[in-house]
Write an enzyme that holds these catalytic residues in place. Sequence first.
Site, PDB file in Angstrom:
ATOM      1  N   CYS A 195       0.800  -1.220   0.000  1.00 39.23           N
ATOM      2  CA  CYS A 195       0.000   0.000   0.000  1.00 39.23           C
ATOM      3  C   CYS A 195       0.829   1.264   0.000  1.00 39.23           C
ATOM      4  CB  CYS A 195      -0.887   0.043   1.238  1.00 39.23           C
ATOM      5  SG  CYS A 195      -2.039  -1.319   1.372  1.00 39.23           S
TER       6      CYS A 195
ATOM      7  N   GLY B 210       1.298  -0.188  -4.987  1.00 41.48           N
ATOM      8  CA  GLY B 210       0.059  -0.953  -5.046  1.00 41.48           C
ATOM      9  C   GLY B 210      -0.637  -0.747  -6.367  1.00 41.48           C
TER      10      GLY B 210
ATOM     11  N   ASN C  56      -1.090   1.821   5.438  1.00 39.52           N
ATOM     12  CA  ASN C  56       0.018   0.999   4.930  1.00 39.52           C
ATOM     13  C   ASN C  56       0.624   0.296   6.136  1.00 39.52           C
ATOM     14  OD1 ASN C  56       3.372   1.687   3.743  1.00 39.52           O
ATOM     15  ND2 ASN C  56       2.154  -0.141   3.470  1.00 39.52           N
ATOM     16  N   GLY C  57       0.665  -1.019   6.093  1.00 41.56           N
ATOM     17  CA  GLY C  57       1.201  -1.790   7.218  1.00 41.56           C
ATOM     18  C   GLY C  57       0.265  -2.924   7.532  1.00 41.56           C
TER      19      GLY C  57
ATOM     20  N   TYR D 188      14.426  -2.359  -1.682  1.00 39.91           N
ATOM     21  CA  TYR D 188      13.595  -2.775  -2.808  1.00 39.91           C
ATOM     22  C   TYR D 188      12.331  -1.957  -3.053  1.00 39.91           C
ATOM     23  CZ  TYR D 188      10.728  -5.766  -5.779  1.00 39.91           C
ATOM     24  OH  TYR D 188       9.933  -6.244  -6.784  1.00 39.91           O
TER      25      TYR D 188
END
Length: 530
Positions: free
Chosen positions: A47, A74, A148-149, A291
Amino acid sequence: MHEHGYDGRLITPIEPRTRGFLSDPCTLPGMEPGGDHAVADAPREKCGVVGVSLADRAAARPLYYALYALQHRGQESAGIVTHDGFQQHSHVERGLVGDAFDEDDLASLSGHTGIGHVRYPTAGSLDKSCAQPFSVSFKSGSLGLSHNGNLVNADEVRTDLEAVGHAFTSDGDTEVIAHDLARNLLEEDLVRAVKHTMNRIHGSYSLTIAHDDTVLGVRDPLGNRPLCLGELEDGYVIASESAAIDTLDGELIRDVRPGELVVLEPDGSGYDTYQLVDSGSTAHCFFEHVYFARPDSVIDDHLVYEVRRDLGAKLWEESGVEADVVMPVPDSGRAFAAGYADAANETTAAGEPRADDDDGVEFAEGLMKNRYVGRTFIMPTQDERERAVRLKLNPIRSTVEGKSVTIIDDSIVRGTTSTQLVDLVREAGAEEVHLRIGAPPIVAPCYFGIDMATRDELIAADRSVAEIREAVAADSLAYLSIDAIAESLDAGRADLCLGCVTGEYPFDVEGEATDRAVDRPSIGDVPADD
Ligand code: SF4
């Protein structure tokens, strides 16, 4: 700006005021991270979040542009929630940002404040109740959340809330946060309500939240996922990555601190911040730098591109092997390979300065990537995944023929890509194929919002480096050390989340070990006046 510590009342501002929501959201019941829906042999961010508050301009278009900048985080769904001072407007759709909104959609999202979200799939079909921002109206207003998480105690909090009458429409943890916050807001001011929700939830979260026309940013007490604050000409922005701020011609102010709440003024004139939880340590996800994040983003004070170059140089220092050609696996291996090749042209693999007549190594873009393949296809079987590598990457024969080649990649997950790549490069005529990886071996899954793979799919989970080398059929294989990662990030090991490379996590995950003293909330036991 105003910054505040928090003990239930406002404390001394740290910065002057000037002019100036969402996770793992919807892992299906019984589904482990990266289950059989996983389509690529690489870890994937799930996300990206954003929120803006502007003085005199509709928020929808800047949010739309910011989501474009966060698209790499995402690709399954995109959504925007705005507020016009009277009511909330929402548009959430499956697909890439460019497909999810048209002109009419953006025009319907009126108001100067709002939040947005892009989300990665956790299942083959879209469950729209899982797409974000999650929005809900309740007695004291409207809420939108982008997350996000991933919470690791969402089930406990959900059960607790269900016991007092809350009904849920998804299995996602974002809805759990939204319900808990909405409940707190019935009785408390905004800051205290967020504080109490933070006291109940446990895990990884960077949130943008729209409470009516007030936009908030919240980062979990260990700062696991990134979140940053920026200034625009006519307002403020909170986003997962600074590249989104750049896209809006804004200036990065700083990272949102772990445990901090940032509240944007609805008229875009400034912001207040509150240090709601001070855990005294951090658990930044090192994989953001390796990454996930864009190379042009600054995360936790470090430009991602420079970190990757530095990691590449360290990879040469730790495990350099003399070769004719160094080439990256595009795209994320590129900065590592540039740093590696530069270092290789300074010193030999033995650490000696290169002689003037030593040609060193050639840096070459020897692998061509088909950009129209990959993100969206579903390849549930190993055989299909193997075919995907051939669809995605093709070696340039003249670059590798008759040469010793070092391939630089950022990580190895299942090993499928690496095996195929080594094979492809050999088939193209390389005499030796060495593999160097800009991260330590991934030995365990991620529970904090990254689609990694299950433990039994990870090639390094139960194999030594020598065994992996043999499995991928490379002439040599080496990974980067954890210490090199910590050094490049100017962090101690204890300041980073290293769960996927050590099997010890910074949060309390059922059945897994931790690398620190973890303070998991005892749900149902939080004193009302905490
Ligand atoms: S387990 Fe790995 S991928 Fe997940 S948050 Fe920690 S470092 Fe990042």
